[in-house]
Scaffold this motif. Structure first.
Motif, PDB file in Angstrom:
ATOM      1  N   GLY A 143       0.787  -1.230   0.000  1.00  0.00           N
ATOM      2  CA  GLY A 143       0.000   0.000   0.000  1.00  0.00           C
ATOM      3  C   GLY A 143       0.817   1.276   0.000  1.00  0.00           C
ATOM      4  O   GLY A 143       0.263   2.372  -0.136  1.00  0.00           O
ATOM      5  N   GLN A 144       2.133   1.184   0.154  1.00  0.00           N
ATOM      6  CA  GLN A 144       3.004   2.357   0.148  1.00  0.00           C
ATOM      7  C   GLN A 144       3.486   2.633  -1.279  1.00  0.00           C
ATOM      8  O   GLN A 144       3.542   1.739  -2.123  1.00  0.00           O
ATOM      9  CB  GLN A 144       4.214   2.134   1.062  1.00  0.00           C
ATOM     10  N   ILE A 145       3.849   3.900  -1.547  1.00  0.00           N
ATOM     11  CA  ILE A 145       4.284   4.306  -2.885  1.00  0.00           C
ATOM     12  C   ILE A 145       5.780   4.604  -2.874  1.00  0.00           C
ATOM     13  O   ILE A 145       6.251   5.407  -2.067  1.00  0.00           O
ATOM     14  CB  ILE A 145       3.516   5.562  -3.368  1.00  0.00           C
ATOM     15  N   ILE A 146       6.503   3.970  -3.794  1.00  0.00           N
ATOM     16  CA  ILE A 146       7.939   4.209  -3.951  1.00  0.00           C
ATOM     17  C   ILE A 146       8.158   4.816  -5.334  1.00  0.00           C
ATOM     18  O   ILE A 146       7.865   4.181  -6.356  1.00  0.00           O
ATOM     19  CB  ILE A 146       8.742   2.901  -3.826  1.00  0.00           C
ATOM     20  N   VAL A 147       8.650   6.031  -5.394  1.00  0.00           N
ATOM     21  CA  VAL A 147       8.923   6.689  -6.673  1.00  0.00           C
ATOM     22  C   VAL A 147      10.253   6.169  -7.216  1.00  0.00           C
ATOM     23  O   VAL A 147      11.284   6.245  -6.544  1.00  0.00           O
ATOM     24  CB  VAL A 147       8.979   8.220  -6.515  1.00  0.00           C
ATOM     25  N   VAL A 148      10.217   5.640  -8.443  1.00  0.00           N
ATOM     26  CA  VAL A 148      11.411   5.056  -9.062  1.00  0.00           C
ATOM     27  C   VAL A 148      11.958   5.947 -10.180  1.00  0.00           C
ATOM     28  O   VAL A 148      13.155   6.248 -10.214  1.00  0.00           O
ATOM     29  CB  VAL A 148      11.105   3.652  -9.624  1.00  0.00           C
ATOM     30  N   TYR A 149      11.093   6.374 -11.081  1.00  0.00           N
ATOM     31  CA  TYR A 149      11.557   7.187 -12.214  1.00  0.00           C
ATOM     32  C   TYR A 149      12.117   8.515 -11.722  1.00  0.00           C
ATOM     33  O   TYR A 149      11.463   9.252 -10.981  1.00  0.00           O
ATOM     34  CB  TYR A 149      10.418   7.437 -13.204  1.00  0.00           C
ATOM     35  N   ASP A 150      13.346   8.801 -12.125  1.00  0.00           N
ATOM     36  CA  ASP A 150      14.040  10.017 -11.716  1.00  0.00           C
ATOM     37  C   ASP A 150      14.616  10.666 -12.968  1.00  0.00           C
ATOM     38  O   ASP A 150      15.548  10.133 -13.580  1.00  0.00           O
ATOM     39  CB  ASP A 150      15.163   9.667 -10.734  1.00  0.00           C
ATOM     40  N   PRO A 151      14.094  11.815 -13.406  1.00  0.00           N
ATOM     41  CA  PRO A 151      14.576  12.443 -14.642  1.00  0.00           C
ATOM     42  C   PRO A 151      16.045  12.836 -14.591  1.00  0.00           C
ATOM     43  O   PRO A 151      16.664  13.049 -15.636  1.00  0.00           O
ATOM     44  CB  PRO A 151      13.673  13.683 -14.794  1.00  0.00           C
ATOM     45  N   VAL A 152      16.631  12.914 -13.393  1.00  0.00           N
ATOM     46  CA  VAL A 152      18.065  13.202 -13.287  1.00  0.00           C
ATOM     47  C   VAL A 152      18.882  11.986 -13.707  1.00  0.00           C
ATOM     48  O   VAL A 152      19.963  12.107 -14.290  1.00  0.00           O
ATOM     49  CB  VAL A 152      18.430  13.618 -11.846  1.00  0.00           C
ATOM     50  N   VAL A 153      18.359  10.803 -13.441  1.00  0.00           N
ATOM     51  CA  VAL A 153      19.066   9.549 -13.721  1.00  0.00           C
ATOM     52  C   VAL A 153      18.596   8.909 -15.021  1.00  0.00           C
ATOM     53  O   VAL A 153      19.407   8.403 -15.809  1.00  0.00           O
ATOM     54  CB  VAL A 153      18.861   8.554 -12.550  1.00  0.00           C
ATOM     55  N   HIS A 154      17.293   8.933 -15.258  1.00  0.00           N
ATOM     56  CA  HIS A 154      16.709   8.220 -16.391  1.00  0.00           C
ATOM     57  C   HIS A 154      16.497   9.162 -17.572  1.00  0.00           C
ATOM     58  O   HIS A 154      15.755  10.139 -17.464  1.00  0.00           O
ATOM     59  CB  HIS A 154      15.376   7.587 -15.977  1.00  0.00           C
ATOM     60  N   ARG A 155      17.144   8.845 -18.678  1.00  0.00           N
ATOM     61  CA  ARG A 155      17.018   9.647 -19.900  1.00  0.00           C
ATOM     62  C   ARG A 155      15.945   9.030 -20.792  1.00  0.00           C
ATOM     63  O   ARG A 155      16.080   7.907 -21.264  1.00  0.00           O
ATOM     64  CB  ARG A 155      18.353   9.683 -20.656  1.00  0.00           C
ATOM     65  N   ARG A 156      14.877   9.782 -21.024  1.00  0.00           N
ATOM     66  CA  ARG A 156      13.816   9.294 -21.902  1.00  0.00           C
ATOM     67  C   ARG A 156      14.356   9.035 -23.302  1.00  0.00           C
ATOM     68  O   ARG A 156      15.170   9.806 -23.816  1.00  0.00           O
ATOM     69  CB  ARG A 156      12.688  10.316 -21.997  1.00  0.00           C
ATOM     70  N   ALA A 157      13.897   7.960 -23.930  1.00  0.00           N
ATOM     71  CA  ALA A 157      14.213   7.715 -25.327  1.00  0.00           C
ATOM     72  C   ALA A 157      13.342   8.633 -26.181  1.00  0.00           C
ATOM     73  O   ALA A 157      12.495   9.364 -25.666  1.00  0.00           O
ATOM     74  CB  ALA A 157      13.960   6.251 -25.666  1.00  0.00           C
TER      75      ALA A 157
END
Length: 442
Positions: free
Chosen positions: A204-218
């Protein structure tokens, strides 16, 4: 065109890269991998924050398909938690009722998260496993990937098998010979893309994974970014280049564990979770705030079994994949950092030695060509002699660029065109190298 240049592929061919894990968007609540209660809470919090919403607006903000958003809306309307303010074709504009606002305020006390719908832990685990990197290369492919560096065949022939094996890598040797530069470029041989979830839900807890500093969108794919959520891909996942996370001397033990924001009750994923399906570089290993022994003990199981264990703030522990290449880079003596038990779990130990006179000369010539500088014919020999005499007695890959940068800065300060001659090199070397105690005083 190198196979690692994903952006160039999309620009030249119009083809958008597709990750190994590419789920279709769920079209009903029954197809969702998260609970009806979580979805209801998400919509309530969104409405609480923005006041009024539409179905298409929820699709955009929560990354849901239109049928799923419609189902959640109908459930909330049946419970008299929302009321319709207007209709635009097949779309509704609606707000919270008094009861809905009271319930939303209560759910805000539990968690403030109102962003893209998370995926389940089970789905995340399966996605990471499905997207494990598969590297196929030879010496020429590797040389092309590292074409902006001057590397010997001997070093390439150590790096190549290490990258193909996907095992952890330990780069060591004197400072200034390119260990960090190498580690930062390893991602080039992994030219494909991966799907990274905006967030994951656990208990039931939310963990944010996507980080625009680390992950470069294709390159963006209109089919998956459709505002109505009718595209061919589940928009809860972001298509990204494989991640490369670099941590240096600032690395602390808390960065390797889940962190919860006390104000919002939202968890942030640790470094290794953000690095899944990519590369995690521990630069300047041994110079972190935390001791090398702590880091080694923390990762001895993940390196061996490729799984890690994280804990929520109230003690619930869960497993995540540890599916990445971990690169340790250091200029310290390996025996001072770890014991045999740890090094056994790092199969690839590569010594990055000082450069030869030939390699040093090629680096210098590249720097001069790149900057289109005026250079005396004997400048290369003069620089090499100065570096051996005033440095450590060895030639290092960083010397040519560092010293040429100083010459350029001096020239800019004196408002004249830069020229590389013996006098300029001696002046720059005097600034660059520290004096020994027995050196003559100025």
């Amino acid at each position: 065109m190198g196979k690692w240049k994903v952006e160039a592929l999309a620009e030249l061919t119009g083809q958008h890269p597709v990750p190994a894990y590419c789920p279709a968007p769920p079209q009903s609540l029954a197809e969702m991998d998260v609970s009806e209660g979580l979805l209801s809470d998400l919509v309530l919090r969104r409405l609480y924050l923005q006041g009024e919403a539409s179905l298409t607006g929820l699709c955009r903000s929560l990354m849901l398909s239109f049928p799923v958003a419609r189902e959640v809306f109908e459930l909330l309307r049946a419970q008299q938690l929302v009321q319709v303010k207007g209709i635009d074709g097949s779309d509704y504009r609606f707000v919270l009722t008094g009861a809905g606002r009271a319930l939303a305020a209560d759910r805000m006390l539990v968690c403030h998260y109102a962003g893209p719908c998370p995926v389940s832990l089970k789905t995340y685990q399966a996605a990471v496993r499905a997207q494990a990197a598969k590297v196929t290369l030879d010496r020429e492919t590797l040389r092309a990937a590292f074409s902006d560096l001057v590397l010997t065949d001997g070093l390439l022939d150590q790096l190549g098998p290490a990258l193909v094996s996907q095992g952890s890598i330990f780069l060591y040797g004197p400072t200034g010979n390119g260990k960090t530069s190498l580690a930062e470029r390893f991602l080039r041989v992994m030219g494909d893309v991966v799907a990274v979830p905006h967030a994951v839900t656990v208990d039931g807890q939310i963990i944010v994974v996507y980080d625009p500093v680390v992950h470069r969108r294709a390159a963006p794919d209109p089919a998956s970014d459709a505002g109505t959520g009718t595209g061919s891909r589940d928009r809860r996942w972001v298509v990204c280049r494989r991640p490369s996370v670099v941590a240096g001397g600032e690395l602390e033990s808390t960065m390797l564990e889940l962190q919860v924001d006390e104000a919002t009750r939202i968890y942030a994923a640790p470094l290794q979770m953000k690095a899944n399906n990519g590369i995690l570089v521990i630069d300047d290993f041994g110079r972190q705030v935390v001791s090398p022994r702590y880091l080694l003990n923390r990762w001895i199981v993940p390196l061996d079994r490729r799984v890690d264990y994280l804990s929520l703030r109230y003690g619930t522990k869960f497993e995540i994949p540890f599916e990445m290449t971990v690169v340790f880079a250091t200029n310290l003596e390996p025996s001072s950092l770890a014991d045999e038990a740890f090094f056994r779990r790092i199969p690839n130990k590569i010594y990055v030695e000082p450069v030869s006179a030939e390699t040093f000369g090629e680096i210098f010539r590249r720097v001069v060509r790149e900057r289109d500088l005026d250079c005396d014919p004997d400048a290369e020999t003069a620089l090499r002699d100065l570096c051996v005499e005033r440095g450590s007695g060895e030639l290092r890959a960083c010397y040519p660029r560092d010293i040429v940068n100083i010459i350029a800065a001096v020239s800019a300060y004196e408002r004249r065109p830069p020229r590389i001659d013996r006098a300029a090199l001696e002046r720059a070397a005097g600034i660059y190298f520290t004096r020994h105690e027995d050196s003559p005083q100025a």
